[in-house]
Design a protein around this motif. Structure first.
Motif, PDB file in Angstrom:
ATOM      1  N   ARG A  65       0.848  -1.191   0.000  1.00  0.00           N
ATOM      2  CA  ARG A  65       0.000   0.000   0.000  1.00  0.00           C
ATOM      3  C   ARG A  65       0.890   1.249   0.000  1.00  0.00           C
ATOM      4  O   ARG A  65       1.231   1.797   1.048  1.00  0.00           O
ATOM      5  N   GLU A  72      -5.986   8.045  -2.946  1.00  0.00           N
ATOM      6  CA  GLU A  72      -6.882   6.948  -3.308  1.00  0.00           C
ATOM      7  C   GLU A  72      -8.342   7.350  -3.148  1.00  0.00           C
ATOM      8  O   GLU A  72      -9.197   7.013  -3.982  1.00  0.00           O
ATOM      9  N   GLN A  77      -4.470   6.418  -8.262  1.00  0.00           N
ATOM     10  CA  GLN A  77      -3.980   5.049  -8.111  1.00  0.00           C
ATOM     11  C   GLN A  77      -2.467   4.945  -8.258  1.00  0.00           C
ATOM     12  O   GLN A  77      -1.937   3.854  -8.359  1.00  0.00           O
ATOM     13  N   GLU A  78      -1.785   6.078  -8.249  1.00  0.00           N
ATOM     14  CA  GLU A  78      -0.358   6.057  -8.587  1.00  0.00           C
ATOM     15  C   GLU A  78       0.483   6.793  -7.551  1.00  0.00           C
ATOM     16  O   GLU A  78       0.072   7.814  -7.005  1.00  0.00           O
ATOM     17  N   VAL A  99       1.708   1.624  -9.464  1.00  0.00           N
ATOM     18  CA  VAL A  99       0.299   1.783  -9.824  1.00  0.00           C
ATOM     19  C   VAL A  99      -0.475   0.628  -9.208  1.00  0.00           C
ATOM     20  O   VAL A  99      -0.116  -0.541  -9.406  1.00  0.00           O
ATOM     21  N   ASN A 100      -1.510   0.929  -8.444  1.00  0.00           N
ATOM     22  CA  ASN A 100      -2.311  -0.115  -7.799  1.00  0.00           C
ATOM     23  C   ASN A 100      -2.810  -1.134  -8.822  1.00  0.00           C
ATOM     24  O   ASN A 100      -3.310  -0.764  -9.889  1.00  0.00           O
TER      25      ASN A 100
END
Length: 669
Positions: A65, A72, A77-78, A99-100
């Motif tokens: 995480r 978020e 997402q980055e 990146v998630n």
């Protein structure tokens, strides 16, 4: 290598874009970052570590995480970290982006000012600081327990990297691969059936050996990782209310357990020596008694060499005079009486042999009589140590149960994790020990097969050449191993000397640092025999002294030419809470040598670390100074603003009623 600037974008606590510029001056080489716990000290350390190596320190939780929580929540997402640095006279920029949901983030490195991307960025960074050396340049001071702890036996590979052994170790492995390839190549020739059977077997054993040697490396890494995680959990348990005393008692019991394990090992060694030294004596005890009885009986019956010495009697007959002054004329009654003594007289040689044999048999008989008593003593010592071990393990288990049953859920979870890791360490250590024995036995079998095959193929010229090349490759490997062992021995002695020079200045007691062959570390005291148990502060001091000496050693090797050793390196040290465990008497002395540890030093300190003269000692060496400020949406509600005075300026490090939750980096002029 010198880091010029670090840019963080939505990385953990750092929302949006934050940056920090490091001091690059050779004299004012310290960048000091003030931050309270939980604000971002460890995150800043790990941001640099992660960007360069895609690794984090053991205390960096929830590694997957990385994207800032606020980002978020807004749909982002980055996260990314960018590092600008100078190396070998050129400027570079390294960037890693997460990146998630995507695969492992890749590293990109550009050479400035053109911004040309390098083709092998990971390899390039590895030439600056080899991967296994990196953990010594990104030092988590709170993690000193694992770094220099008594049970840390897995640090050897990393330290060998720091010493520059990677290249030589790869060469040794490559030469073994070459030797194995020659064994396989010999299969293309026409060999006698018996030789071919032996060759096939040897080739299979070599493949097994390669597989198991790689597995041993993996086990070392796994054990070290588990040891580090376990040490982190134990440190956390020490700090938690209600668990601290239990953990400290358990630490003390574990130190006692280590000593008892040593006594058990000594007793086992004494038993092995007893069997090897006394086994023959006991087996021959009855035979020795029977031979002694025989010698005594024969002497009584005058069938063995008697007290009459042959040369003495011959002398009487030659002189013709008895010891009673009577004449001994040939063939007289008196002459015949003396001459008759020769029948039972012993020669000097025979007599000496009997005397020696009897003395040896008497010694064997006496030794055999004492042997059972010695065995009982050894067995009693072993039994006492084993019983003490059982008692200590029981007490440690009982203390662990207290933590498991503790009311605080977090304590229970951490203790359960600690027990799981402890089991994993024990299981993998046992697996490693068994595998090492298998590898050692297999190596002997391969050696015997190779010797047998080389003897049998002497008439086959092609096979003789192939196996000769195989032998050359292995001989070269053995010579490299010997060279590397000598180098490691000399390097250990050099680093040990440097550490003791630091301890002589920084430590208040007469400590001596020692390196074992497996690179595990211990402290002894001038007035006491053997290693002494170390506190968290002493582990931290020893870790810092060790890191300083290791970094200095790596620097000393820059420019040195060696065909088999990785070149030395100069790189910055990023130290998170490096003096957190030290008491007042250590802190100032330690702060004085911290700037000397490397050409560029980054210190991440909380207010609890900067008292006791620490700032006074650092001030002349500080080239850049920052404060990490925590911004919170929630209202103050009586909470402190964590004010700090830096350079005559008062700065609040905790702000409330802000638009967003984040950590902000502010430079102090």
């Amino acid at each position: 290598m010198k880091i010029k600037r670090v840019d963080l974008r939505d990385f953990r606590q750092f929302h949006g874009h934050e940056h920090i510029e490091f001091a690059t001056d050779d004299t004012r080489n310290v960048t000091l970052v003030h931050a309270e716990n939980g604000v971002g000290k460890t995150t800043l350390l790990n941001a640099v570590f992660w960007a360069l190596y895609n690794r984090t320190t053991p205390r960096f939780e929830q590694r997957s995480r990385l994207v800032n929580f606020e980002t978020e929540a807004l749909g982002g997402q980055e996260a990314s970290v960018e590092i600008s640095f100078e190396f070998d006279g050129a400027d570079y920029r390294a960037m890693r982006r997460h990146v998630n949901g995507e695969s492992e983030p890749k590293l990109t490195v550009f050479q400035e000012p053109a911004g040309t991307p390098l083709q092998a960025p990971e390899t390039f960074i590895g030439t600056i600081i080899p991967t296994r050396m990196a953990e010594y340049f990104f030092f988590d001071g709170e993690h000193a327990e694992a770094f220099a702890g008594e049970l840390n036996r897995g640090a050897g590979p990393a330290i060998r990297s720091m010493l520059g052994c990677d290249l030589a170790e790869r060469a040794i492995a490559d030469l073994k691969d070459v030797a194995a390839s020659y064994t396989r190549q010999a299969g293309s020739m026409k060999l006698e059936a018996e030789i071919e059977t032996m060759r096939v077997r040897m080739s299979g054993l070599e493949a097994d050996q390669d597989r198991d040697e790689r597995k041993l490396v993996d086990l070392d890494v796994a054990i070290q990782g588990a040891v580090e995680q376990k040490a982190v959990i134990e440190e956390q348990l020490r700090q938690m209310a209600g668990a601290k005393e239990i953990q400290e008692l358990r630490d003390e019991l574990n130190v006692q357990l280590e000593k008892v394990q040593g006594r058990i090992a000594d007793a086992e060694g004494a038993l092995v020596r007893w069997v090897s030294e006394r086994g023959t004596v006991l087996v021959g005890r009855r035979l020795a008694k029977e031979v002694l009885d025989f010698i005594d009986a024969e002497q009584i019956e005058n069938r063995l060499p008697s007290p009459y010495n042959e040369s003495f009697i011959q002398g009487l007959l030659t002189k013709g005079k008895c010891i009673c002054c009577h004449d001994l004329k040939p063939e007289t009654v008196e002459w015949r009486s003396v001459a008759a003594l020769l029948e039972n007289a012993g020669t000097p040689g025979a007599l000496n042999k009997v005397v020696r044999a009897k003395a040896r048999l008497l010694a064997m008989h006496d030794d055999a009589r004492r042997a059972p008593e010695d065995l009982r003593r050894i067995e009693e010592q072993a039994a006492a140590a084993i019983e003490e071990r059982r008692s200590l393990e029981h007490r440690i288990g009982e203390e662990s149960k207290k933590l498991v049953g503790y009311k605080v859920e977090e304590v229970r979870e951490r203790e359960a994790a600690r027990i799981t890791l402890e089991t994993e360490i024990r299981t993998k250590s046992e697996e490693k020990g068994g595998l090492e024995r298998i590898v050692a036995d297999r190596a002997q079998t391969i050696g015997r097969l190779a010797t047998d095959i080389e003897t049998r193929v002497k008439k086959n010229e092609r096979a003789k050449v192939i196996f000769g090349k195989r032998r050359l490759a292995l001989d070269a490997s053995d010579r490299l191993v010997s060279h590397l062992q000598k180098y490691e021995t000399d390097a250990r002695a050099d680093i040990e000397r440097q550490i003791n020079e630091i301890l002589a200045i920084a430590a208040r007691r007469d400590y001596r640092f020692h390196f074992a062959e497996d690179f595990s570390m211990s402290l002894s005291h001038r007035d006491f025999a053997g290693p002494i148990p170390k506190s968290g502060g002493e582990n931290q001091l020893m870790s810092l002294a060790f890191t300083a000496a290791l970094v200095a050693f790596a620097k000393s090797r820059v420019g040195m030419e060696d065909a088999i050793l990785t070149p030395g390196t100069v790189a910055p040290l990023v130290l998170d809470a490096p003096i957190g465990h030290l008491d007042k008497s250590y802190r100032r002395a330690t702060a004085e040598f911290l700037p000397e540890m490397a050409g560029q030093v980054v210190l991440l300190l909380s207010s609890s670390h900067t008292g006791d003269g620490v700032l006074d000692a650092l001030r002349p060496r500080i080239g850049a100074e920052y404060v990490l400020i925590s911004e919170n949406r929630s209202e103050r509600q009586g909470r402190s603003d964590d004010e700090i005075v830096v350079g005559g300026r008062s700065i609040a490090r905790s702000l409330f009623g802000q638009e967003i939750n984040r950590t902000r980096i502010e430079r102090v002029a």
